[in-house]
Design a protein around this motif. Structure first.
Motif, PDB file in Angstrom:
ATOM      1  N   GLY A 137      16.025   3.690  -6.218  1.00 47.42           N
ATOM      2  CA  GLY A 137      16.553   4.844  -5.512  1.00 47.42           C
ATOM      3  C   GLY A 137      16.862   6.018  -6.412  1.00 47.42           C
ATOM      4  N   PHE A 138      16.951   5.790  -7.718  1.00 46.95           N
ATOM      5  CA  PHE A 138      17.185   6.878  -8.671  1.00 46.95           C
ATOM      6  C   PHE A 138      15.873   7.492  -9.156  1.00 46.95           C
ATOM      7  CE2 PHE A 138      20.835   3.960  -9.181  1.00 46.95           C
ATOM      8  CZ  PHE A 138      21.860   4.829  -8.851  1.00 46.95           C
ATOM      9  N   LEU A 139      14.743   6.920  -8.711  1.00 47.30           N
ATOM     10  CA  LEU A 139      13.426   7.346  -9.185  1.00 47.30           C
ATOM     11  C   LEU A 139      12.588   7.865  -8.023  1.00 47.30           C
ATOM     12  CD1 LEU A 139      12.698   4.183 -11.355  1.00 47.30           C
ATOM     13  CD2 LEU A 139      13.715   6.333 -12.145  1.00 47.30           C
ATOM     14  N   GLN A 140      11.580   8.678  -8.327  1.00 47.39           N
ATOM     15  CA  GLN A 140      10.637   9.134  -7.299  1.00 47.39           C
ATOM     16  C   GLN A 140       9.441   8.187  -7.307  1.00 47.39           C
ATOM     17  OE1 GLN A 140      11.879  11.850  -9.557  1.00 47.39           O
ATOM     18  NE2 GLN A 140      13.537  11.650  -8.092  1.00 47.39           N
ATOM     19  N   ARG A 141       9.648   6.985  -6.763  1.00 53.56           N
ATOM     20  CA  ARG A 141       8.631   5.952  -6.876  1.00 53.56           C
ATOM     21  C   ARG A 141       7.755   5.861  -5.631  1.00 53.56           C
ATOM     22  NH1 ARG A 141       8.450   1.111 -10.248  1.00 53.56           N
ATOM     23  NH2 ARG A 141       7.063  -0.425  -9.303  1.00 53.56           N
ATOM     24  N   ASN A 142       8.349   5.738  -4.461  1.00 47.95           N
ATOM     25  CA  ASN A 142       7.616   5.571  -3.220  1.00 47.95           C
ATOM     26  C   ASN A 142       8.600   5.690  -2.054  1.00 47.95           C
ATOM     27  OD1 ASN A 142       9.008   3.127  -3.398  1.00 47.95           O
ATOM     28  ND2 ASN A 142       7.246   2.045  -4.237  1.00 47.95           N
TER      29      ASN A 142
ATOM     30  N   LYS B 298       0.833  -1.202   0.000  1.00 49.03           N
ATOM     31  CA  LYS B 298       0.000   0.000   0.000  1.00 49.03           C
ATOM     32  C   LYS B 298       0.870   1.254   0.000  1.00 49.03           C
ATOM     33  CE  LYS B 298      -3.740  -2.194   2.635  1.00 49.03           C
ATOM     34  NZ  LYS B 298      -4.543  -2.127   3.894  1.00 49.03           N
ATOM     35  N   PRO B 299       0.335   2.394  -0.450  1.00 41.80           N
ATOM     36  CA  PRO B 299       1.092   3.645  -0.371  1.00 41.80           C
ATOM     37  C   PRO B 299       1.271   4.097   1.069  1.00 41.80           C
ATOM     38  CG  PRO B 299      -1.154   4.070  -1.121  1.00 41.80           C
ATOM     39  CD  PRO B 299      -0.983   2.577  -1.107  1.00 41.80           C
ATOM     40  N   PHE B 300       2.195   4.987   1.274  1.00 39.34           N
ATOM     41  CA  PHE B 300       2.588   5.462   2.592  1.00 39.34           C
ATOM     42  C   PHE B 300       1.397   5.866   3.462  1.00 39.34           C
ATOM     43  CE2 PHE B 300       3.657   9.282   5.138  1.00 39.34           C
ATOM     44  CZ  PHE B 300       4.574   8.724   6.018  1.00 39.34           C
ATOM     45  N   TRP B 301       0.490   6.624   2.914  1.00 37.85           N
ATOM     46  CA  TRP B 301      -0.613   7.172   3.698  1.00 37.85           C
ATOM     47  C   TRP B 301      -1.676   6.139   4.084  1.00 37.85           C
ATOM     48  CZ3 TRP B 301       0.823   8.414  -1.198  1.00 37.85           C
ATOM     49  CH2 TRP B 301       0.004   7.966  -2.239  1.00 37.85           C
TER      50      TRP B 301
ATOM     51  N   ASN C  39      -0.725   3.020   5.171  1.00 38.76           N
ATOM     52  CA  ASN C  39      -0.090   2.101   6.118  1.00 38.76           C
ATOM     53  C   ASN C  39      -0.038   2.704   7.520  1.00 38.76           C
ATOM     54  OD1 ASN C  39       0.635  -0.031   4.318  1.00 38.76           O
ATOM     55  ND2 ASN C  39       2.321   1.227   3.548  1.00 38.76           N
ATOM     56  N   PRO C  40      -0.175   1.882   8.557  1.00 40.47           N
ATOM     57  CA  PRO C  40       0.067   2.375   9.916  1.00 40.47           C
ATOM     58  C   PRO C  40       1.505   2.882  10.027  1.00 40.47           C
ATOM     59  CG  PRO C  40      -0.967   0.203   9.961  1.00 40.47           C
ATOM     60  CD  PRO C  40      -0.568   0.457   8.545  1.00 40.47           C
ATOM     61  N   VAL C  41       1.699   3.924  10.787  1.00 41.78           N
ATOM     62  CA  VAL C  41       3.030   4.526  10.851  1.00 41.78           C
ATOM     63  C   VAL C  41       4.053   3.560  11.452  1.00 41.78           C
ATOM     64  CG1 VAL C  41       2.744   5.624  13.121  1.00 41.78           C
ATOM     65  CG2 VAL C  41       4.266   6.656  11.399  1.00 41.78           C
ATOM     66  N   ASP C  42       3.627   2.650  12.341  1.00 40.62           N
ATOM     67  CA  ASP C  42       4.599   1.713  12.914  1.00 40.62           C
ATOM     68  C   ASP C  42       5.098   0.712  11.877  1.00 40.62           C
ATOM     69  OD1 ASP C  42       2.041   0.584  12.885  1.00 40.62           O
ATOM     70  OD2 ASP C  42       2.489  -0.779  14.523  1.00 40.62           O
ATOM     71  N   VAL C  43       4.255   0.400  10.885  1.00 40.49           N
ATOM     72  CA  VAL C  43       4.691  -0.472   9.784  1.00 40.49           C
ATOM     73  C   VAL C  43       5.722   0.253   8.930  1.00 40.49           C
ATOM     74  CG1 VAL C  43       3.962  -1.707   7.710  1.00 40.49           C
ATOM     75  CG2 VAL C  43       2.538  -1.778   9.765  1.00 40.49           C
ATOM     76  N   GLU C  44       5.469   1.525   8.643  1.00 44.41           N
ATOM     77  CA  GLU C  44       6.434   2.318   7.874  1.00 44.41           C
ATOM     78  C   GLU C  44       7.741   2.463   8.639  1.00 44.41           C
ATOM     79  OE1 GLU C  44       6.472   3.397   4.886  1.00 44.41           O
ATOM     80  OE2 GLU C  44       4.413   2.940   4.297  1.00 44.41           O
ATOM     81  N   GLU C  45       7.642   2.625   9.943  1.00 43.94           N
ATOM     82  CA  GLU C  45       8.842   2.765  10.756  1.00 43.94           C
ATOM     83  C   GLU C  45       9.655   1.468  10.771  1.00 43.94           C
ATOM     84  OE1 GLU C  45      10.007   5.089  14.823  1.00 43.94           O
ATOM     85  OE2 GLU C  45       8.180   3.864  14.861  1.00 43.94           O
ATOM     86  N   LYS C  46       8.963   0.329  10.754  1.00 37.87           N
ATOM     87  CA  LYS C  46       9.663  -0.958  10.722  1.00 37.87           C
ATOM     88  C   LYS C  46      10.443  -1.111   9.422  1.00 37.87           C
ATOM     89  CE  LYS C  46       8.982  -5.874  11.657  1.00 37.87           C
ATOM     90  NZ  LYS C  46       8.042  -6.909  12.105  1.00 37.87           N
TER      91      LYS C  46
END
Length: 260
Positions: free
Chosen positions: A142-147, A94-97, A99-106
């Motif tokens: 990492g060279f792209l603005q993907r996610n 899923k996109p960043f917004w 996902n729960p923030v703790d999942v993104e932090e992991k």
């Protein structure tokens, strides 16, 4: 007791990590294998020993757990590790917004913090010995603005290239490996529709690792496998951000639709 040099690989059971484990074993290294899946890790260790005759030490660890990570860091102090391959990672469906923030932090912990800490633990004794190598598995994303994954991998590439400059004179090599789409379990776990990616964009993990090893031996700070991905990375420097953002969504929408 073995007189062979030792390499440590995180996420060694499948894909790029397994290809690195096989390559290092063929190059004559004993192995320290790190993963949180104990059963699969022991199975991988037994198979590598059977195939290549090397000693395999198993470290069961969840690298996002502070205590487990500390145990892996301690391994660099208890016996010489000549090569570190930071490969462990995962992606988000899923996109960043969403996902729960703790999942993104992991994910941030595993792709950034763990790479930083294990690299630091590895290079200190390498500097003392005047030899050693660190391969940090990054991504052409990492060279792209993907996610957010792209942002993490952009950090890994920049971090590795910067260290490579500073540590070269000390006899320590650091390299970021930036693959594109590779035939591994990574995309299946993300439930991505692989059919939307042209067949010529897919790479074989063993070929990728062979090319990366040659680049490491040649002293390269960044390894981008295949001519097509070198062109993509070069073009990203001069292509307008809006166009990159549009092209970079290839493979994401189809994967999300299947996951819903």
């Amino acid at each position: 007791m073995s007189s062979r040099a030792t390499a440590l690989v995180t996420g060694p059971a499948t894909g790029i990590g397994r290809a690195f484990a096989d390559k290092l074993a063929r190059e004559g290294y004993d192995l320290v294998l790190v993963s949180r899946d104990e059963a699969r890790l022991k199975e991988t260790a037994a198979e590598l020993t059977r195939l290549h005759g090397v000693d395999c030490e198993v470290l069961v660890a969840d690298l996002t757990d502070t205590d487990d990570l500390a145990r892996v860091e301690e391994r660099f102090r208890t016996g010489p590790i000549e090569v570190l391959v930071n490969n462990a990672g995962f992606g988000q469906k899923k996109p960043f917004w969403e996902n729960p923030v703790d999942v993104e932090e992991k994910q941030l912990d595993l792709l950034v913090r763990v790479v930083l800490r294990l690299t630091h633990a590895a290079v200190l004794p390498m500097i003392e010995r005047g030899s050693g190598a660190v391969i940090n598995v990054s991504s052409v994303a990492g060279f792209l603005q993907r996610n957010i994954y792209s942002a993490h991998k952009a950090w890994v590439t920049s971090f590795s290239a910067g260290l490579a400059t500073g540590l070269h004179a000390k006899g320590v090599a650091v390299m970021a490996l930036c693959p594109g789409f590779v035939h591994t379990e990574f995309h299946e776990r993300m439930e991505m529709d692989k059919s939307v990616i042209p067949s010529f964009m897919w790479l074989d993990a063993n070929d990728l690792v062979d090319a990366a090893w040659k680049d490491l031996m040649a002293g390269k700070a960044i390894s981008i496998p295949s001519r097509r991905y070198k062109l993509i990375a070069a073009a990203a420097r001069f292509t307008p951000r809006a166009l990159i953002a549009r092209v970079s969504t290839v493979g994401l929408d189809g994967g999300r639709r299947r996951a819903q």
